[in-house]
Motif scaffolding. Structure first.
Motif, PDB file in Angstrom:
ATOM      1  N   GLY B  45       0.776  -1.241   0.000  1.00  0.00           N
ATOM      2  CA  GLY B  45       0.000   0.000   0.000  1.00  0.00           C
ATOM      3  C   GLY B  45       0.801   1.281   0.000  1.00  0.00           C
ATOM      4  N   PHE B  46       2.119   1.184  -0.202  1.00  0.00           N
ATOM      5  CA  PHE B  46       2.885   2.430  -0.313  1.00  0.00           C
ATOM      6  C   PHE B  46       3.740   2.441  -1.589  1.00  0.00           C
ATOM      7  CE2 PHE B  46       4.790  -0.367   2.916  1.00  0.00           C
ATOM      8  CZ  PHE B  46       6.071  -0.567   2.444  1.00  0.00           C
ATOM      9  N   ASN B  85      14.711   0.225   7.998  1.00  0.00           N
ATOM     10  CA  ASN B  85      14.530   1.382   8.875  1.00  0.00           C
ATOM     11  C   ASN B  85      13.723   2.446   8.162  1.00  0.00           C
ATOM     12  OD1 ASN B  85      15.540   1.771  11.557  1.00  0.00           O
ATOM     13  ND2 ASN B  85      17.552   1.161  10.728  1.00  0.00           N
ATOM     14  N   VAL B  86      12.990   3.213   8.945  1.00  0.00           N
ATOM     15  CA  VAL B  86      12.306   4.375   8.387  1.00  0.00           C
ATOM     16  C   VAL B  86      12.685   5.584   9.233  1.00  0.00           C
ATOM     17  CG1 VAL B  86      10.084   5.442   7.823  1.00  0.00           C
ATOM     18  CG2 VAL B  86      10.357   2.964   7.611  1.00  0.00           C
ATOM     19  N   ASP B  92      15.521   2.933   4.625  1.00  0.00           N
ATOM     20  CA  ASP B  92      16.529   1.963   4.194  1.00  0.00           C
ATOM     21  C   ASP B  92      15.820   0.697   3.738  1.00  0.00           C
ATOM     22  OD1 ASP B  92      18.487   3.704   5.124  1.00  0.00           O
ATOM     23  OD2 ASP B  92      18.690   2.697   7.066  1.00  0.00           O
ATOM     24  N   ARG B  93      16.064   0.327   2.520  1.00  0.00           N
ATOM     25  CA  ARG B  93      15.489  -0.926   1.999  1.00  0.00           C
ATOM     26  C   ARG B  93      16.630  -1.861   1.627  1.00  0.00           C
ATOM     27  NH1 ARG B  93      11.185  -3.118  -0.389  1.00  0.00           N
ATOM     28  NH2 ARG B  93       9.831  -1.275  -0.380  1.00  0.00           N
ATOM     29  N   ASN B  94      16.573  -3.075   2.108  1.00  0.00           N
ATOM     30  CA  ASN B  94      17.616  -4.059   1.824  1.00  0.00           C
ATOM     31  C   ASN B  94      17.114  -5.157   0.892  1.00  0.00           C
ATOM     32  OD1 ASN B  94      19.129  -2.581   3.585  1.00  0.00           O
ATOM     33  ND2 ASN B  94      18.967  -4.034   5.291  1.00  0.00           N
ATOM     34  N   GLY B 131       1.915   6.803   8.828  1.00  0.00           N
ATOM     35  CA  GLY B 131       3.124   6.053   9.173  1.00  0.00           C
ATOM     36  C   GLY B 131       2.984   4.548   8.937  1.00  0.00           C
ATOM     37  N   HIS B 132       2.070   4.200   8.039  1.00  0.00           N
ATOM     38  CA  HIS B 132       1.752   2.806   7.703  1.00  0.00           C
ATOM     39  C   HIS B 132       2.995   1.988   7.350  1.00  0.00           C
ATOM     40  CE1 HIS B 132      -0.379  -0.523   5.913  1.00  0.00           C
ATOM     41  NE2 HIS B 132       0.051  -0.252   4.714  1.00  0.00           N
ATOM     42  N   ILE B 133       3.971   2.646   6.698  1.00  0.00           N
ATOM     43  CA  ILE B 133       5.181   1.952   6.262  1.00  0.00           C
ATOM     44  C   ILE B 133       5.923   1.349   7.464  1.00  0.00           C
ATOM     45  CG2 ILE B 133       6.584   4.069   6.309  1.00  0.00           C
ATOM     46  CD1 ILE B 133       8.103   3.049   3.888  1.00  0.00           C
ATOM     47  N   MET B 134       5.770   1.963   8.632  1.00  0.00           N
ATOM     48  CA  MET B 134       6.511   1.481   9.806  1.00  0.00           C
ATOM     49  C   MET B 134       6.024   0.125  10.315  1.00  0.00           C
ATOM     50  SD  MET B 134       7.558   4.897  11.861  1.00  0.00           S
ATOM     51  CE  MET B 134       5.949   5.674  11.763  1.00  0.00           C
TER      52      MET B 134
END
Lengths: 254, 254
Positions: B45-46, B85-86, B92-94, B131-134
């Motif tokens: 959703g993001f 991390n956000v 940060d995307r791994n 802040g849904h991504i968190m």
């Protein structure tokens, strides 16, 4: 037969595979078509891998693509491919590109030869593998686009000199046939693609480019948005330029 | 949650996506990683599409890829991707690249910002979409490669002048971030790739290249098979060169 005569493959137009207008790059479509040809052949027992074992390989000789429109970013589409005809030295393979509802948005025709990898001589397709490929001839499915033109440039101008680089070279050590397409489309300024699209695209592959080659791009306008392009290998010493491939591109207004 | 924190995507190294040695092109791997990032975000959703509706978009800021080996032609592999991390302005995307048995053959790290498409200003990720991504932060899965270097060229040489062409431009009208990678690798002669492979590859995207730009490639050897490369936009009149991106490449012997 485990597989039918027609192979159908589902694809999607990925974000990095579309141009500034959101339309699939023609080079990427070409790549998809060649992959689908490979899948179709492999599934039916006459693919590159099984041929390579017996020291033979498929060589693409002609490709013509005619599109009403290109798939757009994120659009799902399918590619149908089938063998229309098999001759002693060549086979005709056709393609239909369809939207998600199955409606054709374009077609392609290709001609392939099979060669011995040592001698580079063509193989007799009617004898190869007991003529197994002929079990898959599909002559009923329509491919309503014109066959190949005879492309002959009369007075072309050399518009680009290009030394082959690392990313041009495929696993056979030749210039990747899809890269030629990309380089040819790049001869036209981006503005061309704002107002026009490529309705039809033909290529005749004649000889192979290699690492270390410098490519010369000759271009000629045939009028009415039609262009002929010839890629030649620059001569090394006092040798002659050698033709590697010829293209004919038909632009239409958007 | 319909989807877990880690997204896993199956891929195969296609014939036209491998180099002369049969190894997947690094640019193609980069393309796959970015696609997988897009799938992962979209499913949760993001993604770009939902952001674009609200006039925001993701922008790639840093990418580092470290490979033990590249997938070979026809090899199936998977890409895992997750948010490590956000922060307020960055995430940060791994990535982990695994062979068919699930054994990692490489990792990648990336840093992304979200910007408003009109103002080009960064958005606050902690506020965006509540802040849904968190909910998707995965801090346990290892990504055992070094973080980004600070790349600073001291005395580089301009080794290539390159006018941007049609196939360089993406749907946003910018030079495609994967194309920069391809052009940078093409600065090295093919012979380099016969004896060496790219063990680690870093890129910092700083500004965007556009249609009509001429790119200047500056290169500097740092010794031990490490090279720094900076791509700049050539100035139009008496303006200054502008840095678009910087690369650090670590070659190792095969």
């Amino acid at each position: 037969m485990e597989y039918g005569k027609i192979g159908t493959y589902r694809l999607v137009a990925e974000p990095f595979h579309v141009d500034f207008s959101g339309s699939l790059f023609l080079g990427v479509l070409g790549n998809h078509l060649l992959n689908c040809a490979g899948f179709h052949a492999k599934e039916r027992g006459f693919g590159m891998a099984s041929l390579n074992e017996s020291n033979y390989t498929w060589v693409l000789s002609r490709l013509v693509v005619e599109m009403e429109r290109m798939p757009k970013e994120f659009e799902e589409f399918t590619v149908d491919t089938w063998i229309e005809n098999v001759y002693r030295l060549f086979t005709d393979r056709n393609f239909a590109v369809c939207d998600a509802s199955g409606t054709p948005i374009g077609y392609a025709r290709s001609i392939w030869a099979m060669i011995n990898m040592d001698t580079r001589k063509p193989a007799d397709l009617l004898l190869m593998n007991d003529g197994h490929i002929m079990d898959y001839i599909e002559s009923e499915k329509p491919c309503p686009i014109e066959k190949f033109s005879r492309i002959k440039l009369s007075n072309p101008e050399c518009v680009r000199t290009y030394p082959v680089v690392y990313s041009d070279i495929d696993v056979n050590g030749h210039v990747n046939s899809v890269k030629y397409v990309e380089h040819v489309l790049d001869l036209f300024p981006l503005d061309t693609y704002r107002t026009q699209y490529i309705r039809r695209f033909e290529v005749a592959y004649i000889a192979e480019g290699h690492v270390g080659d410098t490519l010369l791009f000759y271009k000629e306008s045939c009028g009415d948005g039609v262009y002929d392009i010839e890629i030649r290998r620059a001569p090394e010493a006092d040798g002659k330029e050698e033709t590697l491939c010829r293209f004919r591109i038909y632009f239409s207004n958007k």
